[in-house]
Each structure stands twice: as C-alpha cells, then as structure tokens.
Motif scaffolding. Structure first.
Motif, PDB file in Angstrom:
ATOM      1  N   MET A 144       4.081  -1.067  -7.003  1.00  0.00           N
ATOM      2  CA  MET A 144       3.615  -0.592  -8.310  1.00  0.00           C
ATOM      3  C   MET A 144       2.631   0.560  -8.082  1.00  0.00           C
ATOM      4  SD  MET A 144       3.081  -4.255 -10.228  1.00  0.00           S
ATOM      5  CE  MET A 144       2.983  -3.646 -11.914  1.00  0.00           C
ATOM      6  N   THR A 145       2.651   1.510  -8.998  1.00  0.00           N
ATOM      7  CA  THR A 145       1.769   2.672  -8.875  1.00  0.00           C
ATOM      8  C   THR A 145       0.321   2.236  -9.028  1.00  0.00           C
ATOM      9  OG1 THR A 145       3.489   3.812 -10.151  1.00  0.00           O
ATOM     10  CG2 THR A 145       1.456   5.041  -9.685  1.00  0.00           C
ATOM     11  N   VAL A 146      -0.521   2.542  -8.040  1.00  0.00           N
ATOM     12  CA  VAL A 146      -1.959   2.300  -8.196  1.00  0.00           C
ATOM     13  C   VAL A 146      -2.727   3.615  -8.290  1.00  0.00           C
ATOM     14  CG1 VAL A 146      -1.895   0.039  -7.071  1.00  0.00           C
ATOM     15  CG2 VAL A 146      -2.394   2.082  -5.711  1.00  0.00           C
ATOM     16  N   GLY A 173       0.182  -0.917   5.661  1.00  0.00           N
ATOM     17  CA  GLY A 173       0.209  -2.266   5.108  1.00  0.00           C
ATOM     18  C   GLY A 173       1.108  -2.312   3.878  1.00  0.00           C
ATOM     19  N   ARG A 174       0.558  -2.783   2.750  1.00  0.00           N
ATOM     20  CA  ARG A 174       1.351  -2.845   1.511  1.00  0.00           C
ATOM     21  C   ARG A 174       1.300  -1.530   0.734  1.00  0.00           C
ATOM     22  NH1 ARG A 174      -0.574  -6.858  -2.096  1.00  0.00           N
ATOM     23  NH2 ARG A 174      -2.254  -7.654  -0.812  1.00  0.00           N
ATOM     24  N   ARG A 175       0.566  -0.546   1.258  1.00  0.00           N
ATOM     25  CA  ARG A 175       0.409   0.751   0.581  1.00  0.00           C
ATOM     26  C   ARG A 175       1.438   1.751   1.070  1.00  0.00           C
ATOM     27  NH1 ARG A 175      -5.444   0.407   0.972  1.00  0.00           N
ATOM     28  NH2 ARG A 175      -5.038   0.858   3.161  1.00  0.00           N
ATOM     29  N   PRO A 202       2.932  -5.694  -4.648  1.00  0.00           N
ATOM     30  CA  PRO A 202       2.070  -6.826  -5.004  1.00  0.00           C
ATOM     31  C   PRO A 202       2.233  -7.984  -4.022  1.00  0.00           C
ATOM     32  CG  PRO A 202       3.414  -6.123  -6.881  1.00  0.00           C
ATOM     33  CD  PRO A 202       3.928  -5.397  -5.685  1.00  0.00           C
ATOM     34  N   SER A 203       1.152  -8.705  -3.805  1.00  0.00           N
ATOM     35  CA  SER A 203       1.255  -9.909  -2.983  1.00  0.00           C
ATOM     36  C   SER A 203       2.225 -10.877  -3.662  1.00  0.00           C
ATOM     37  CB  SER A 203      -0.119 -10.562  -2.848  1.00  0.00           C
ATOM     38  OG  SER A 203      -0.515 -11.057  -4.111  1.00  0.00           O
ATOM     39  N   PRO A 204       2.858 -11.791  -2.915  1.00  0.00           N
ATOM     40  CA  PRO A 204       3.793 -12.741  -3.529  1.00  0.00           C
ATOM     41  C   PRO A 204       3.154 -13.531  -4.668  1.00  0.00           C
ATOM     42  CG  PRO A 204       3.953 -12.843  -1.134  1.00  0.00           C
ATOM     43  CD  PRO A 204       2.805 -11.925  -1.439  1.00  0.00           C
ATOM     44  N   ARG A 209       2.876 -14.311 -10.486  1.00  0.00           N
ATOM     45  CA  ARG A 209       2.090 -14.421 -11.730  1.00  0.00           C
ATOM     46  C   ARG A 209       2.562 -13.397 -12.766  1.00  0.00           C
ATOM     47  NH1 ARG A 209      -3.072 -12.319 -12.052  1.00  0.00           N
ATOM     48  NH2 ARG A 209      -3.264 -12.342  -9.792  1.00  0.00           N
ATOM     49  N   TYR A 210       2.747 -12.158 -12.338  1.00  0.00           N
ATOM     50  CA  TYR A 210       3.136 -11.094 -13.281  1.00  0.00           C
ATOM     51  C   TYR A 210       4.506 -11.361 -13.907  1.00  0.00           C
ATOM     52  CZ  TYR A 210      -0.504  -7.795 -11.696  1.00  0.00           C
ATOM     53  OH  TYR A 210      -1.674  -7.162 -11.408  1.00  0.00           O
ATOM     54  N   PHE A 211       5.458 -11.805 -13.066  1.00  0.00           N
ATOM     55  CA  PHE A 211       6.852 -11.797 -13.513  1.00  0.00           C
ATOM     56  C   PHE A 211       7.431 -13.200 -13.698  1.00  0.00           C
ATOM     57  CE2 PHE A 211       6.104  -7.952 -10.849  1.00  0.00           C
ATOM     58  CZ  PHE A 211       6.009  -7.055 -11.914  1.00  0.00           C
TER      59      PHE A 211
HETATM   60  C1  LIG Z   1      11.886   3.138  -8.872  1.00  0.00           C
HETATM   61  C2  LIG Z   1      10.469   2.776  -9.155  1.00  0.00           C
HETATM   62  C3  LIG Z   1       9.784   3.756 -10.066  1.00  0.00           C
HETATM   63  C4  LIG Z   1       8.528   3.202 -10.523  1.00  0.00           C
HETATM   64  C5  LIG Z   1       7.735   4.230 -11.270  1.00  0.00           C
HETATM   65  C6  LIG Z   1       6.846   3.563 -12.257  1.00  0.00           C
HETATM   66  C7  LIG Z   1       5.956   2.546 -11.578  1.00  0.00           C
HETATM   67  C8  LIG Z   1       5.025   1.949 -12.550  1.00  0.00           C
HETATM   68  O1  LIG Z   1       4.895   2.407 -13.644  1.00  0.00           O
HETATM   69  S1  LIG Z   1       4.155   0.592 -12.076  1.00  0.00           S
HETATM   70  C9  LIG Z   1       3.128   0.305 -13.516  1.00  0.00           C
HETATM   71  C10 LIG Z   1       1.739   0.902 -13.381  1.00  0.00           C
HETATM   72  N1  LIG Z   1       1.028   0.246 -12.317  1.00  0.00           N
HETATM   73  C11 LIG Z   1       0.404  -0.954 -12.512  1.00  0.00           C
HETATM   74  O2  LIG Z   1       0.403  -1.519 -13.585  1.00  0.00           O
HETATM   75  C12 LIG Z   1      -0.252  -1.564 -11.282  1.00  0.00           C
HETATM   76  C13 LIG Z   1      -1.628  -2.191 -11.608  1.00  0.00           C
HETATM   77  N2  LIG Z   1      -2.191  -2.676 -10.381  1.00  0.00           N
HETATM   78  C14 LIG Z   1      -2.045  -3.974  -9.984  1.00  0.00           C
HETATM   79  O3  LIG Z   1      -1.546  -4.779 -10.730  1.00  0.00           O
HETATM   80  C15 LIG Z   1      -2.505  -4.349  -8.607  1.00  0.00           C
HETATM   81  O4  LIG Z   1      -3.367  -3.358  -8.090  1.00  0.00           O
HETATM   82  C16 LIG Z   1      -1.318  -4.540  -7.611  1.00  0.00           C
HETATM   83  C17 LIG Z   1      -0.400  -5.634  -8.081  1.00  0.00           C
HETATM   84  C18 LIG Z   1      -0.517  -3.241  -7.441  1.00  0.00           C
HETATM   85  C19 LIG Z   1      -1.865  -4.899  -6.224  1.00  0.00           C
HETATM   86  O5  LIG Z   1      -2.558  -6.120  -6.401  1.00  0.00           O
HETATM   87  P1  LIG Z   1      -2.649  -7.140  -5.181  1.00  0.00           P
HETATM   88  O6  LIG Z   1      -1.298  -7.615  -4.759  1.00  0.00           O
HETATM   89  O7  LIG Z   1      -3.645  -8.153  -5.589  1.00  0.00           O
HETATM   90  O8  LIG Z   1      -3.171  -6.223  -4.006  1.00  0.00           O
HETATM   91  P2  LIG Z   1      -4.667  -5.913  -3.555  1.00  0.00           P
HETATM   92  O9  LIG Z   1      -5.041  -7.005  -2.601  1.00  0.00           O
HETATM   93  O10 LIG Z   1      -5.563  -5.625  -4.712  1.00  0.00           O
HETATM   94  O11 LIG Z   1      -4.434  -4.544  -2.787  1.00  0.00           O
HETATM   95  C20 LIG Z   1      -3.504  -4.464  -1.691  1.00  0.00           C
HETATM   96  C21 LIG Z   1      -3.895  -3.265  -0.877  1.00  0.00           C
HETATM   97  O12 LIG Z   1      -3.697  -2.086  -1.688  1.00  0.00           O
HETATM   98  C22 LIG Z   1      -4.934  -1.359  -1.763  1.00  0.00           C
HETATM   99  N3  LIG Z   1      -5.090  -0.726  -3.076  1.00  0.00           N
HETATM  100  C23 LIG Z   1      -5.158  -1.315  -4.278  1.00  0.00           C
HETATM  101  N4  LIG Z   1      -5.342  -0.388  -5.227  1.00  0.00           N
HETATM  102  C24 LIG Z   1      -5.399   0.811  -4.613  1.00  0.00           C
HETATM  103  C25 LIG Z   1      -5.567   2.157  -5.064  1.00  0.00           C
HETATM  104  N5  LIG Z   1      -5.723   2.466  -6.360  1.00  0.00           N
HETATM  105  N6  LIG Z   1      -5.549   3.138  -4.136  1.00  0.00           N
HETATM  106  C26 LIG Z   1      -5.407   2.868  -2.828  1.00  0.00           C
HETATM  107  N7  LIG Z   1      -5.230   1.599  -2.335  1.00  0.00           N
HETATM  108  C27 LIG Z   1      -5.238   0.594  -3.226  1.00  0.00           C
HETATM  109  C28 LIG Z   1      -6.029  -2.398  -1.539  1.00  0.00           C
HETATM  110  O13 LIG Z   1      -7.206  -1.771  -1.077  1.00  0.00           O
HETATM  111  C29 LIG Z   1      -5.391  -3.302  -0.500  1.00  0.00           C
HETATM  112  O14 LIG Z   1      -5.493  -2.678   0.766  1.00  0.00           O
HETATM  113  P3  LIG Z   1      -5.818  -3.564   2.070  1.00  0.00           P
HETATM  114  O15 LIG Z   1      -4.624  -4.500   2.198  1.00  0.00           O
HETATM  115  O16 LIG Z   1      -5.895  -2.549   3.160  1.00  0.00           O
HETATM  116  O17 LIG Z   1      -7.086  -4.279   1.777  1.00  0.00           O
END
Ligand SMILES: CCCCCCCC(=O)SCCNC(=O)CCNC(=O)[C@H](O)C(C)(C)COP(=O)(O)OP(=O)(O)OC[C@H]1O[C@@H](n2cnc3c(N)ncnc32)[C@H](O)[C@@H]1OP(=O)(O)O
Length: 229
Positions: A144-146, A173-175, A202-204, A209-211
């Motif tokens: 997901m886009t962050v 990692g997951r990024r 996202p983590s499992p 939880r989300y879906f």
């Molecule tokens: C074909 C596909 C096309 C898709 C295009 C459209 C995509 C979308 O529109 S997606 C919708 C918009 N995005 C969202 O709603 C996402 C909102 N964010 C979230 O829900 C959460 O941040 C989520 C689920 C992504 C990650 O949550 P979670 O699984 O708890 O991970 P979390 O532990 O917080 O972070 C994981 C790693 O990512 C990093 N991270 C989190 N946010 C950011 C950020 N903004 N920038 C950089 N790194 C970040 C964390 O620091 C962590 O790194 P590390 O493992 O090194 O400590």
C-alpha cells in the motif's frame, strides 16, 4: 494479454467494459460540448433514466465484483486502469521492453483538465500512484502507498500521447521504493512529471484486520495481497 487487461470473453465482462466505455464517452462529451441548456437537460434526464435500473441492483462494497480477477491483480472498476470505470483512462500497462518496470501510453482528455488545455496535477499524482504500484506488483512487491512525492516540471498537455513509466528503485524489508515519469511519447527523456512512491506490504495481522470482511463474488475471503488498490 497485458498486466492490466482483464481476461475477455465472458458476456458480463464484455458488457461491463462496454458500459465503462460509454460512461467515459459521456464524461468526455459533457466536458467538451457546446450544447444548449435544453440539450444538456435532455441528456441528464436520459442518463438518470438509464442509471435507475443499475442502482436498483446494488453490490455491497465489501463484496468484490464477479468480473475481478484477484489472482492476476485485475480490478475492473479501478479508477485508473479499470475497463468498467467511467473515470478511468483506462491505462493499459505493459512490461517495459526497455528493461524492468511497466509502461503505458495514453492521450488524456478534457475530463481531466486542470489549467486550461493541461492535465490536472491531482490526476498526474493519481496516475503515478497506480503506475508505480503496478511496477511494484510486476516485481512481486505488492504494497500500500505510504508516500508519494510528485514533482511537476512542465504541464502535461491534453490530447497528446504521453508515456507513463515506473520501475522499482529500491527494496528494503517490507518497503519498496518505485520511481516513474510522465513524458511526451515523442520526447520520453524529458520528464514533465517525476514521481517517487514508497509502498509497504502490510503485516499479515494488519492485512487480516483491514480486509477481514472482504469477500469475492463466490464468497471466498480475501486476505494478504488484495490487488490493484
Ligand atoms: C497495482 C497497485 C496500484 C496501487 C495504487 C494505489 C495504492 C493505494 O492507493 S493504497 C491506499 C493508500 N494507502 C494507505 O491507505 C496506506 C495507509 N498506511 C497503512 O495502513 C500502514 O502504514 C501499512 C498497512 C501500509 C503498514 O502498516 P504495518 O503493516 O503496521 O507496517 P509498519 O510496521 O507500520 O511499517 C512497516 C515498515 O514500513 C515503514 N514505513 C511505514 N510508513 C512509512 C512511510 N510513510 N515511509 C517510509 N517507510 C514507512 C516502517 O517504518 C516499517 O519499517 P521497518 O520494518 O524498517 O521498521
């Protein structure tokens, strides 16, 4: 078959695509017509009459459309690539033959106008989010886009074929960090728009939880990877 093209051949999917095309024609015509007030009112009445039978058969928003193919990350009503969406271009993303990433070509119409004769900046951001997301998926890195950073170097002209491209720049990692551009198709090295996006898978636990409530048309639970955003 391309990265964003749904499997064709079912009558329902062909009909969904046909309605999507009609909706896009309608939106484009409505933003570029010089029709009189009477003609516009007549068109509005016709569109409302055509819409009523569809609205009478609603699909719950947590039940995926039967025409979606989650295994191939095809979402038919996606607002950028979905053939059934009235607001989509729809972009036809393909693997970039120049190596890595994905690419699409499109001429954007007046329904996406920002400054007169140019593309709205928010639409550029929307398109880049999707293109870069597909580049991540093409590298088997769904997330997901962050973060989305967009630099507007020059305005993007309407009705001119542009090239939209994205490729994975870094994995940590997951990024996943993905970079991309929008450029005129005949000058692909001169970026009009540059974008960098960070996607996090996202983590499992978070994905569950989300879906948790989301089901496919046949009633199966959707978990983990959920496709094209
Ligand atoms: C074909 C596909 C096309 C898709 C295009 C459209 C995509 C979308 O529109 S997606 C919708 C918009 N995005 C969202 O709603 C996402 C909102 N964010 C979230 O829900 C959460 O941040 C989520 C689920 C992504 C990650 O949550 P979670 O699984 O708890 O991970 P979390 O532990 O917080 O972070 C994981 C790693 O990512 C990093 N991270 C989190 N946010 C950011 C950020 N903004 N920038 C950089 N790194 C970040 C964390 O620091 C962590 O790194 P590390 O493992 O090194 O400590």
């Amino acid at each position: 078959m391309t990265a964003t093209e749904p499997a064709t051949g079912t009558d329902l999917l062909d009909a969904v695509a046909d309605l999507g095309a009609a909706l896009r024609q309608s939106l484009e015509a409505s933003t570029s017509t010089t029709a009189s007030a009477a003609q516009l009112r007549e068109a509005a009445a016709g569109i409302r009459a055509a819409t009523a039978p569809l609205a009478a058969l609603p699909r719950p928003y947590d039940k995926l459309p039967a025409v979606d193919d989650m295994a191939r990350a095809v979402r038919v009503f996606n607002p950028v690539v979905g053939v059934g969406s009235g607001v989509a271009v729809p972009l036809d993303l393909r693997p970039d033959p120049a190596g890595g990433g994905v690419v699409a070509r499109a001429a954007l119409g007046q329904r996406y106008e920002g400054p007169p004769t140019f593309l709205h900046g928010g639409i550029s951001a929307l398109l880049m989010d999707q293109v870069l997301g597909h580049a991540a998926i093409a590298a088997n890195r769904w997330g997901m886009t962050v973060g989305l950073d967009v630099r507007y170097r020059r305005p993007v002209p309407l009705h001119v074929t542009v090239r939209l491209a994205g490729r994975v720049a870094a994995i940590d990692g997951r990024r996943t960090t993905v970079v991309g551009t929008i450029a005129a198709d005949d000058a692909p090295d001169v970026a009009l728009v540059e974008a960098t996006a960070v996607f996090v898978s996202p983590s499992p636990e978070v994905a569950a939880r989300y879906f948790a409530g989301v089901r496919t048309a046949s009633g199966e639970q959707v978990s983990g990877r959920v496709g094209t955003g």
